[in-house]
Design an enzyme around this catalytic site. Structure first.
Site, PDB file in Angstrom:
ATOM      1  N   LYS A  19       0.844  -1.200   0.000  1.00 52.28           N
ATOM      2  CA  LYS A  19       0.000   0.000   0.000  1.00 52.28           C
ATOM      3  C   LYS A  19       0.881   1.254   0.000  1.00 52.28           C
ATOM      4  CE  LYS A  19      -3.567   2.351   2.703  1.00 52.28           C
ATOM      5  NZ  LYS A  19      -4.277   2.370   3.989  1.00 52.28           N
ATOM      6  N   ALA A  20       1.937   1.234   0.823  1.00 51.14           N
ATOM      7  CA  ALA A  20       2.836   2.408   0.881  1.00 51.14           C
ATOM      8  C   ALA A  20       3.542   2.608  -0.459  1.00 51.14           C
ATOM      9  CB  ALA A  20       3.862   2.215   2.000  1.00 51.14           C
ATOM     10  N   ASP A  36      -4.757  -7.550  -5.319  1.00 49.89           N
ATOM     11  CA  ASP A  36      -4.730  -8.151  -3.986  1.00 49.89           C
ATOM     12  C   ASP A  36      -5.839  -9.181  -3.852  1.00 49.89           C
ATOM     13  OD1 ASP A  36      -3.167  -6.898  -1.224  1.00 49.89           O
ATOM     14  OD2 ASP A  36      -4.701  -8.453  -0.914  1.00 49.89           O
ATOM     15  N   TYR A 151      10.042 -19.825   4.508  1.00 51.64           N
ATOM     16  CA  TYR A 151       9.934 -18.383   4.206  1.00 51.64           C
ATOM     17  C   TYR A 151      11.306 -17.875   3.747  1.00 51.64           C
ATOM     18  CZ  TYR A 151       9.073 -13.351   4.957  1.00 51.64           C
ATOM     19  OH  TYR A 151       8.948 -11.996   4.796  1.00 51.64           O
ATOM     20  N   ALA A 153      13.744 -19.632   2.486  1.00 51.03           N
ATOM     21  CA  ALA A 153      14.065 -20.209   1.166  1.00 51.03           C
ATOM     22  C   ALA A 153      13.385 -19.411   0.061  1.00 51.03           C
ATOM     23  CB  ALA A 153      13.611 -21.663   1.116  1.00 51.03           C
ATOM     24  N   SER A 154      12.136 -19.028   0.308  1.00 51.74           N
ATOM     25  CA  SER A 154      11.411 -18.272  -0.727  1.00 51.74           C
ATOM     26  C   SER A 154      12.099 -16.933  -0.984  1.00 51.74           C
ATOM     27  CB  SER A 154       9.942 -18.077  -0.326  1.00 51.74           C
ATOM     28  OG  SER A 154       9.815 -17.120   0.727  1.00 51.74           O
TER      29      SER A 154
HETATM   30  N1  LIG Z   1       6.602  -6.827   7.444  1.00 50.46           N
HETATM   31  C1  LIG Z   1       7.877  -7.190   7.460  1.00 50.46           C
HETATM   32  O1  LIG Z   1       8.550  -7.135   8.516  1.00 50.46           O
HETATM   33  C2  LIG Z   1       8.542  -7.620   6.203  1.00 50.46           C
HETATM   34  C3  LIG Z   1       7.854  -7.953   5.061  1.00 50.46           C
HETATM   35  N2  LIG Z   1       8.546  -8.362   3.943  1.00 50.46           N
HETATM   36  C4  LIG Z   1       7.852  -8.713   2.715  1.00 50.46           C
HETATM   37  O2  LIG Z   1       7.138  -7.595   2.242  1.00 50.46           O
HETATM   38  C5  LIG Z   1       5.999  -8.025   1.500  1.00 50.46           C
HETATM   39  C6  LIG Z   1       4.762  -7.321   2.047  1.00 50.46           C
HETATM   40  O3  LIG Z   1       4.613  -7.709   3.401  1.00 50.46           O
HETATM   41  P1  LIG Z   1       3.736  -6.893   4.463  1.00 50.46           P
HETATM   42  O4  LIG Z   1       3.270  -5.634   3.881  1.00 50.46           O
HETATM   43  O5  LIG Z   1       4.482  -6.914   5.712  1.00 50.46           O
HETATM   44  O6  LIG Z   1       2.540  -7.931   4.609  1.00 50.46           O
HETATM   45  P2  LIG Z   1       0.961  -7.702   4.767  1.00 50.46           P
HETATM   46  O7  LIG Z   1       0.415  -9.012   5.200  1.00 50.46           O
HETATM   47  O8  LIG Z   1       0.699  -6.508   5.584  1.00 50.46           O
HETATM   48  O9  LIG Z   1       0.517  -7.404   3.254  1.00 50.46           O
HETATM   49  C7  LIG Z   1       0.633  -8.394   2.259  1.00 50.46           C
HETATM   50  C8  LIG Z   1      -0.459  -8.192   1.230  1.00 50.46           C
HETATM   51  O10 LIG Z   1      -0.342  -9.250   0.282  1.00 50.46           O
HETATM   52  C9  LIG Z   1      -1.641  -9.768   0.031  1.00 50.46           C
HETATM   53  N3  LIG Z   1      -1.581 -11.160  -0.404  1.00 50.46           N
HETATM   54  C10 LIG Z   1      -1.261 -12.242   0.346  1.00 50.46           C
HETATM   55  N4  LIG Z   1      -1.399 -13.351  -0.379  1.00 50.46           N
HETATM   56  C11 LIG Z   1      -1.787 -12.976  -1.625  1.00 50.46           C
HETATM   57  C12 LIG Z   1      -2.118 -13.665  -2.809  1.00 50.46           C
HETATM   58  N5  LIG Z   1      -2.079 -15.014  -2.885  1.00 50.46           N
HETATM   59  N6  LIG Z   1      -2.493 -12.958  -3.888  1.00 50.46           N
HETATM   60  C13 LIG Z   1      -2.576 -11.608  -3.827  1.00 50.46           C
HETATM   61  N7  LIG Z   1      -2.306 -10.899  -2.735  1.00 50.46           N
HETATM   62  C14 LIG Z   1      -1.912 -11.567  -1.635  1.00 50.46           C
HETATM   63  C15 LIG Z   1      -2.375  -9.624   1.355  1.00 50.46           C
HETATM   64  O11 LIG Z   1      -3.787  -9.665   1.179  1.00 50.46           O
HETATM   65  C16 LIG Z   1      -1.870  -8.282   1.838  1.00 50.46           C
HETATM   66  O12 LIG Z   1      -2.664  -7.218   1.370  1.00 50.46           O
HETATM   67  C17 LIG Z   1       5.966  -9.542   1.634  1.00 50.46           C
HETATM   68  O13 LIG Z   1       6.554 -10.108   0.486  1.00 50.46           O
HETATM   69  C18 LIG Z   1       6.811  -9.804   2.866  1.00 50.46           C
HETATM   70  O14 LIG Z   1       7.386 -11.083   2.845  1.00 50.46           O
HETATM   71  C19 LIG Z   1       9.899  -8.423   3.913  1.00 50.46           C
HETATM   72  C20 LIG Z   1      10.621  -8.094   5.028  1.00 50.46           C
HETATM   73  C21 LIG Z   1      10.017  -7.673   6.236  1.00 50.46           C
HETATM   74  C1  LIG Z   2      18.348 -13.222  12.290  1.00 46.61           C
HETATM   75  C2  LIG Z   2      17.923 -12.921  10.925  1.00 46.61           C
HETATM   76  C3  LIG Z   2      16.726 -12.100  10.781  1.00 46.61           C
HETATM   77  C4  LIG Z   2      16.580 -11.779   9.365  1.00 46.61           C
HETATM   78  C5  LIG Z   2      15.196 -11.422   9.004  1.00 46.61           C
HETATM   79  C6  LIG Z   2      14.865 -10.022   9.319  1.00 46.61           C
HETATM   80  C7  LIG Z   2      13.657  -9.573   9.062  1.00 46.61           C
HETATM   81  C8  LIG Z   2      12.673 -10.272   8.268  1.00 46.61           C
HETATM   82  C9  LIG Z   2      11.389 -10.021   8.404  1.00 46.61           C
HETATM   83  C10 LIG Z   2      10.440 -10.602   7.485  1.00 46.61           C
HETATM   84  O1  LIG Z   2      10.718 -10.901   6.350  1.00 46.61           O
HETATM   85  C11 LIG Z   2       9.045 -10.790   7.935  1.00 46.61           C
HETATM   86  C12 LIG Z   2       8.993 -11.117   9.321  1.00 46.61           C
HETATM   87  C13 LIG Z   2       8.461 -12.234   9.746  1.00 46.61           C
HETATM   88  C14 LIG Z   2       7.657 -13.163   8.933  1.00 46.61           C
HETATM   89  C15 LIG Z   2       8.259 -14.449   8.600  1.00 46.61           C
HETATM   90  C16 LIG Z   2       8.295 -15.568   9.315  1.00 46.61           C
HETATM   91  C17 LIG Z   2       8.103 -15.680  10.761  1.00 46.61           C
HETATM   92  C18 LIG Z   2       7.432 -16.977  11.126  1.00 46.61           C
HETATM   93  C19 LIG Z   2       7.258 -17.063  12.574  1.00 46.61           C
HETATM   94  C20 LIG Z   2       6.426 -18.207  12.986  1.00 46.61           C
HETATM   95  O2  LIG Z   2       5.493 -18.620  12.288  1.00 46.61           O
HETATM   96  O3  LIG Z   2       6.689 -18.707  14.083  1.00 46.61           O
END
Ligand SMILES: NC(=O)C1=CN([C@@H]2O[C@H](COP(=O)(O)OP(=O)(O)OC[C@H]3O[C@@H](n4cnc5c(N)ncnc54)[C@H](O)[C@@H]3O)[C@@H](O)[C@H]2O)C=CC1
Ligand SMILES: CCCCC/C=C\C=C\C(=O)C/C=C\C/C=C\CCCC(=O)O
Length: 263
Positions: A19-20, A36, A151, A153-154
């Site tokens: 969204k951001a 989405d 996660y 691995a992906s």
């Molecule tokens: N929040 C965090 O700490 C971090 C997030 N990320 C990555 O950033 C990306 C966004 O994550 P966030 O904004 O935190 O998550 P979020 O859960 O707040 O938003 C993810 C969005 O993806 C949508 N979505 C999920 N499955 C879907 C599907 N099959 N088809 C279409 N849309 C789908 C959800 O409905 C949601 O709107 C992800 O790839 C996440 O792995 C990476 C590092 C850190």
């Molecule tokens: C020590 C290494 C940390 C590196 C990762 C740093 C941040 C990453 C954040 C994300 O990508 C998203 C945060 C968490 C979601 C992913 C998996 C957590 C699953 C936890 C569980 O189900 O128990």
């Protein structure tokens, strides 16, 4: 890259990081297709964005990115409405330890499909104008992550795929490929995890957040913008640093064959 009048497609675009990213694109004059799976939140986000940025600049498309047909259809609908495509952000991602194949499907397979579709529609080789694709990975794609190995691995997969393909894609298609690796970001994904977890995991999260900082979605969107705008960069990896800021990771320079044939 000047954003005024450009067209972007963002997956997972109705909350959190996606969204951001959609909002920073709209703020800078781009038109955005929001894809989405979450339709109720999508309707709310769409309405809010329309009020500020104008309905003519926004398309909300319900889409499960794991369905190749739905994803293809969204690229076609975006081109039908806006008549061009310049930027793709493959952002949708989940953590699902019960269904690890779903995690790989959303976080890696769909990112690969979204990248190929973006190239197909923007390639200069087939009449497109070129463009840029930013794939959202994670620090968990660079550092081992004990809580959810699949996660990780992906995300390692997203980093490897994007940086490898970037070596040939720009020359062949005029499309730059970039990868963004946030650390911990304050979004519904992270909030859900923090509230559900046992105390040992909460402690671990606390320590890791203290180390990597807790980033805001706006900081990640600024990083995304940097990757889009800087046309001198291709195959760049922008990641969270221990200072809490984003920084480029220098990947080893690789030698390519003289006439690389891969896409
Ligand atoms: N929040 C965090 O700490 C971090 C997030 N990320 C990555 O950033 C990306 C966004 O994550 P966030 O904004 O935190 O998550 P979020 O859960 O707040 O938003 C993810 C969005 O993806 C949508 N979505 C999920 N499955 C879907 C599907 N099959 N088809 C279409 N849309 C789908 C959800 O409905 C949601 O709107 C992800 O790839 C996440 O792995 C990476 C590092 C850190
Ligand atoms: C020590 C290494 C940390 C590196 C990762 C740093 C941040 C990453 C954040 C994300 O990508 C998203 C945060 C968490 C979601 C992913 C998996 C957590 C699953 C936890 C569980 O189900 O128990």
């Amino acid at each position: 890259m000047e954003l005024q009048g450009k067209v972007a497609l963002v997956t997972g675009a109705v909350q959190g990081i996606g969204k951001a990213i959609a909002e920073i694109l709209l703020k800078n004059g781009a038109k955005v297709s929001l894809l989405d799976i979450n339709v109720p939140t999508g309707e709310v986000t769409k309405a809010a964005f329309e009020q500020i940025y104008g309905a003519e600049n926004i398309l909300f498309l319900p889409c499960d990115v794991t369905s190749e047909n739905q994803l293809k259809d969204c690229f076609c609908k975006t081109l039908e409405k806006f008549q061009r495509l310049d930027i793709v952000c493959n952002n949708a991602g989940i953590s699902d330890r019960e269904n690890w194949e779903k995690c790989l499907s959303v976080n890696l397979v769909s990112v690969i499909k979204g990248t190929y579709l973006g190239i197909q529609h923007m390639s200069k080789e087939t009449g497109g104008k070129g463009g840029v694709i930013v794939n959202i990975a994670s620090m968990a794609g660079l550092i081992p992550f004990y809580l959810d190995p699949v996660y990780a691995a992906s995300k390692y997969g997203v980093v490897g795929f994007t940086t490898s393909l970037s070596l040939t894609c720009l020359e062949k298609h005029g499309v730059r490929l970039q990868v963004l690796c946030p650390g911990f970001v304050d979004t519904p994904l992270l909030r859900g995890l923090k509230s559900e977890k046992a105390s040992e995991q909460k402690e671990w999260f606390k320590k890791m957040v203290a180390r990597f900082g807790l980033q805001t979605t706006s900081q990640i969107a600024e990083g995304f913008l940097q990757l889009v705008m800087d046309h001198t960069r291709n195959g760049s990896l922008l990641k969270a640093s221990e200072t809490g800021k984003l920084e480029y990771e220098d990947l080893p320079a690789l030698v390519l064959p003289e006439n690389p044939k891969s896409t």
